[in-house]
Scaffold this active site. Structure first.
Site, PDB file in Angstrom:
ATOM      1  N   GLU A   1       0.816  -1.221   0.000  1.00 11.73           N
ATOM      2  CA  GLU A   1       0.000   0.000   0.000  1.00 11.73           C
ATOM      3  C   GLU A   1       0.848   1.268   0.000  1.00 11.73           C
ATOM      4  O   GLU A   1       0.403   2.317  -0.480  1.00 11.73           O
ATOM      5  CB  GLU A   1      -0.956   0.006   1.198  1.00 11.73           C
ATOM      6  CG  GLU A   1      -2.079  -1.017   1.093  1.00 11.73           C
ATOM      7  CD  GLU A   1      -1.725  -2.366   1.698  1.00 11.73           C
ATOM      8  OE1 GLU A   1      -0.521  -2.593   2.001  1.00 11.73           O
ATOM      9  OE2 GLU A   1      -2.625  -3.195   1.879  1.00 11.73           O
TER      10      GLU A   1
ATOM     11  N   PHE B   1     -11.314  -7.342  13.704  1.00  9.79           N
ATOM     12  CA  PHE B   1     -10.229  -7.755  12.826  1.00  9.79           C
ATOM     13  C   PHE B   1      -9.898  -6.632  11.828  1.00  9.79           C
ATOM     14  O   PHE B   1     -10.779  -6.089  11.185  1.00  9.79           O
ATOM     15  CB  PHE B   1     -10.615  -9.024  12.072  1.00  9.79           C
ATOM     16  CG  PHE B   1      -9.562  -9.493  11.108  1.00  9.79           C
ATOM     17  CD1 PHE B   1      -8.326  -9.916  11.567  1.00  9.79           C
ATOM     18  CD2 PHE B   1      -9.803  -9.490   9.737  1.00  9.79           C
ATOM     19  CE1 PHE B   1      -7.341 -10.336  10.685  1.00  9.79           C
ATOM     20  CE2 PHE B   1      -8.814  -9.910   8.852  1.00  9.79           C
ATOM     21  CZ  PHE B   1      -7.581 -10.326   9.330  1.00  9.79           C
ATOM     22  N   GLN B   2      -8.637  -6.300  11.722  1.00 15.02           N
ATOM     23  CA  GLN B   2      -8.149  -5.253  10.817  1.00 15.02           C
ATOM     24  C   GLN B   2      -8.799  -3.900  11.087  1.00 15.02           C
ATOM     25  O   GLN B   2      -9.052  -3.123  10.182  1.00 15.02           O
ATOM     26  CB  GLN B   2      -8.298  -5.661   9.350  1.00 15.02           C
ATOM     27  CG  GLN B   2      -7.387  -6.841   8.993  1.00 15.02           C
ATOM     28  CD  GLN B   2      -7.248  -7.098   7.507  1.00 15.02           C
ATOM     29  OE1 GLN B   2      -8.171  -6.824   6.735  1.00 15.02           O
ATOM     30  NE2 GLN B   2      -6.104  -7.627   7.098  1.00 15.02           N
TER      31      GLN B   2
ATOM     32  N   LYS C   1     -17.486  -0.936   5.866  1.00 19.91           N
ATOM     33  CA  LYS C   1     -17.975  -1.969   4.957  1.00 19.91           C
ATOM     34  C   LYS C   1     -19.500  -1.980   4.866  1.00 19.91           C
ATOM     35  O   LYS C   1     -20.058  -2.199   3.787  1.00 19.91           O
ATOM     36  CB  LYS C   1     -17.464  -3.334   5.451  1.00 19.91           C
ATOM     37  CG  LYS C   1     -17.657  -4.450   4.437  1.00 19.91           C
ATOM     38  CD  LYS C   1     -16.889  -5.701   4.839  1.00 19.91           C
ATOM     39  CE  LYS C   1     -16.979  -6.767   3.745  1.00 19.91           C
ATOM     40  NZ  LYS C   1     -16.202  -7.965   4.103  1.00 19.91           N
TER      41      LYS C   1
ATOM     42  N   MET D   1      23.990   9.143   2.623  1.00 18.97           N
ATOM     43  CA  MET D   1      23.897  10.431   3.314  1.00 18.97           C
ATOM     44  C   MET D   1      24.181  10.265   4.805  1.00 18.97           C
ATOM     45  O   MET D   1      24.810  11.127   5.426  1.00 18.97           O
ATOM     46  CB  MET D   1      22.516  11.054   3.086  1.00 18.97           C
ATOM     47  CG  MET D   1      22.395  12.478   3.605  1.00 18.97           C
ATOM     48  SD  MET D   1      23.592  13.610   2.834  1.00 18.97           S
ATOM     49  CE  MET D   1      22.620  14.250   1.459  1.00 18.97           C
TER      50      MET D   1
END
Lengths: 186, 587
Positions: free
Chosen positions: B49, B111-112, B161, B491
């Site tokens: 993502e 969940f999630q 959802k 760097m």
């Protein structure tokens, strides 16, 4: 937390210094939506601005809430605080209120270790009457008093209560409206 | 017309003119992926993502249109937090749609489930949790409006959802009405008059051009402003390309690794005209020592930027394009009246000084460096990263889009590339997000399929997001990646070299692990390895001939190379450290 939940916060030490010159009162009109208080409080923490006190409640128009914030002006230039708050989409209008142009009020509840009927209870009632405070609750161990007034009056009353032994004390933080003739906040 | 919330969301995105979504499906966003099959919107399936977010940013950078990314709840949302923060820092219009657990489950640690709006509140211009499918058209319209107007930036729509599965009666979005949102547009005439007066009176002016000039599409106006005033221009890291590098008025990039002339011109200026720039710490160095003699005109669409770092003498809270056009109009009569042959004549002593600095302190590097062992070195000559970038530029046209990651290679790219066109430079400026380049290049190529898109990347950066080359191969997005493989987090190594007594802590990466050629080939790319200077140009030309798949070139560059000039962090810009070959030259 919804802005309209009436949540308040007034840390005791900060509240004692409400009259100090380094404090500014900012009055926000915000959309009465969930999450608004989090956005405002989050902005203060993110930008390192210190909140001295915060009072939130709905207004007469249910679409909006009013948030009164006392800002520690030493933590950031006031203009920067105002400009950053203005970027929050849910903040509809902002007004900085100096003590001279604001009608301010605050509420205090304090429980002191004064038993009902004791000799101190008489003194406490005299003190409360002189300050226009009310005794609202008492039992064999303690007494609770309430005072609404200017932050300065609350400071003085709090000092006067201290010798009696403060068990618990809660202040609401300042709320304010512009003095008549100086209005302009939408 | 009855639609599901998911259908209404896709239809709303179509009505906003969205042509591509970068995303990756999952449980909570599943309902939205179903109507997507029937939509005209292209979906690019990323492999992580974070890639969706950076790709959408790259798309927005080169097109000026909002980039759109779609992810699921929980880890999908948290994985895109970095690109959202990146877009917030660099003012990139980005619309993220995130799935969320059903409204009844919110707050139950389902969940999630994560508090996506809470997590992203401080790094978005605004976010919305949709709780009623009937609100979808309005929320989407508001989201695009906020992302693209005023100072652009990211927004997020959190989409539960059950709202996606609910039914609603379709209606087009109502006109956007946000009582608390009114970005400035037209400049105040009195501010323009005051700014023009300062510019007309200045003897050592510098136009300090920031990314806002690109966001406002103000580059034509800027060219006229330079023409009218004859003033020198510096373009910040976010503004590279806003003014052609080939124009003699251009002094280059200011800041920590800017050109000596750009940095010093600002230090000695009597007037800085900041145009869509925010006095970033990488530009100012120690603020109290920054441009001590300069008056400040600050043009910005974000009022909160004006006075945040440096109090201006004239504040112009306005759209940069409108402000610049108004300045040009106000300056023409003022400068025409001036005796002595106009601006060029008046600024002649200043230009003489600038030319002197420019002649003595150009960007430079040791072209025939031998020195210590370089990674992958086969001969005595080391491959210099600056040489790779110069050769890359020589072999590409002005329309080429250059994308970079973050670190030494980014600074060398910003220094040594010749930018001639707006929106030809895509990088992560404010947040400094390593791993930005590969996915952002992919998004840039989707936005500008006609242009050649080269990413200059570091080996450390490449390892963070290289898997999006699988996306590029699968979706036929032929980007090209030049890895400046110096086997180090370069760097960080440079700072340890300069400020930690060469005690190198956890910066060595190895030139051969991973095998970049093998890895790139496994991802479907054409891959090459280059160690010798004479192999550079042929490899680039070969890469330029590939147009059906991504190309990766593993350039084995000198590990010891440092970025010069450098203003040490927290130091005054007066203490700029120039290349060793220029040190000791009296200033």
């Amino acid at each position: 937390m919804p802005a309209g939940s009436g949540a308040t916060a007034a840390p005791g030490r900060g509240a004692r210094e409400l009259g100090a010159a380094a404090h500014h009162l900012i009055a926000l009109r915000v959309e009465n939506r969930s999450g608004v208080l989090v956005r405002v409080a989050g902005l203060f923490s993110r930008r390192g601005f210190n909140i001295v006190s915060l009072a939130v409640a709905p207004t007469d128009d249910e679409r909006f809430s009013r948030i009164s914030i006392v800002v520690d002006a030493d933590s950031a230039p006031l203009q920067q605080v105002v400009d950053q708050l203005d970027k929050l989409i849910n903040v509809v209008s902002i007004r900085e209120l100096s003590p001279a142009e604001a009608e301010q009020a605050e509420l205090l509840l304090a429980t002191v270790a004064v038993a009902i009927g004791s000799r101190d209870a008489v003194h406490l009632e005299t003190l409360a009457a002189a300050a226009a405070a009310e005794v609202v609750d008492s039992d064999g161990q303690a007494t609770t008093v309430r005072l609404a007034g200017t932050p300065e009056a609350l400071d003085a009353f709090e000092d006067a209560l201290r010798p009696y032994g403060i068990v618990e004390l809660q202040r609401t933080g300042r709320i304010a409206l512009p003095k008549l003739g100086r209005r302009g906040l939408g | 017309m009855q639609l599901t919330g998911a259908q209404a969301l896709i239809k709303s995105l179509e009505e906003q003119g969205v042509e591509v979504i970068f995303g990756l499906p999952g449980g909570a966003i599943l309902p939205v992926y179903d109507p997507l099959i029937d939509s005209s919107i292209r979906h690019v399936l990323v492999r992580h993502e974070q890639g969706a977010g950076h790709a959408a940013e790259g798309y927005a950078h080169v097109t000026g249109r909002p980039g759109v990314a779609m992810v699921t709840s929980g880890p999908g949302a948290t994985n895109i937090v970095t690109p959202i923060a990146d877009a917030y820092m660099d003012s990139i219009p980005l619309v993220v749609v995130a799935g969320q657990v059903a409204t009844a489950s919110i707050g139950t640690d389902a969940f999630q489930e994560v508090d996506t709006t809470g997590i992203t509140a401080g790094i978005t211009k605004h976010n919305w949790l949709v709780t009623d499918a009937a609100d979808i058209p309005d929320v989407v319209a508001e989201a695009f409006h906020v992302a693209t107007t005023g100072r652009p930036g990211p927004v997020l729509v959190d989409f539960p959802k059950d709202v996606a599965n609910a039914t609603m009666s379709w209606r087009p979005a109502a006109p956007v009405s946000l009582p608390g949102y009114s970005p400035p547009a037209e400049p105040a005439p009195e501010a323009i008059r005051a700014a023009a007066a300062l510019i007309a009176a200045a003897e050592r002016p510098v136009l300090y051009v920031g990314g806002g000039v690109l966001k406002a599409e103000a580059w034509d106006g800027l060219a006229r402003l330079v023409e009218v005033t004859g003033a020198p221009v510096v373009t910040t890291l976010m503004a590279r390309g806003a003014f052609p590098d080939s124009d003699p008025h251009h002094l280059g990039m200011p800041g920590m690794h800017g050109s000596y002339t750009a940095v010093t011109a600002m230090q000695r200026a009597d007037l800085l005209v900041a145009l869509g720039a925010r006095f970033d710490d990488r530009v100012t160095g120690k603020v109290s020592a920054f441009a001590p003699e300069a008056k400040i005109v600050h043009v910005d669409i974000d009022r909160a930027e004006i006075g945040k770092v440096r109090r201006p003498d004239v504040a112009v809270a306005a759209d940069c394009r409108l402000a610049i056009e108004a300045l040009v109009a106000a300056l023409r009569p003022l400068l025409a009246e001036r005796p002595g042959g106009g601006a060029a004549g008046r600024l002649a002593p200043w230009w003489a000084q600038l030319e002197e600095w420019r002649r003595r302190f150009p960007f430079t590097y040791d072209r025939d460096g031998r020195g210590d062992l370089g990674a992958g070195r086969r001969s005595g000559r080391l491959l210099k990263p600056q040489f790779v970038i110069e050769q890359l530029r020589a072999a590409t046209d002005d329309e080429t889009i250059l994308v970079s990651g973050v670190g030494q290679h980014q600074m060398w790219a910003a220094q040594h590339w010749r930018f001639e066109r707006p929106r030809s430079w895509v990088n992560s400026g404010g947040l400094g997000t390593m791993g930005f380049a590969v996915p952002a290049a992919l998004g840039a190529k989707v936005g500008r399929p006609d242009a050649t898109v080269w990413a200059v990347d570091g080996d450390g950066c490449f390892q963070m997001t290289a898997q999006e080359l699988v996306t590029a191969t699968a979706e036929r997005i032929p980007v090209k990646v030049a890895i400046c493989n110096n086997a180090y987090l370069g760097m960080v190594r440079q700072w340890q070299h300069m400020f930690y007594e060469e005690r190198y802590s956890e910066v060595y990466l190895s030139p051969d692990l991973p095998d970049y050629v093998g890895w790139a080939e496994a991802m479907g790319c054409v891959a090459m390895r280059v160690s010798e200077p004479e192999e550079v140009l042929p490899a680039i030309e070969k890469a330029n001939d590939v147009d059906d798949r991504p190309v990766v070139i593993d350039f084995r560059t000198d590990s010891m190379e440092q970025v010069y000039p450098m203003v040490p962090a927290g130091a005054s810009n007066d203490d700029i450290v120039v290349h060793p070959s220029q040190a000791g030259s009296p200033r």
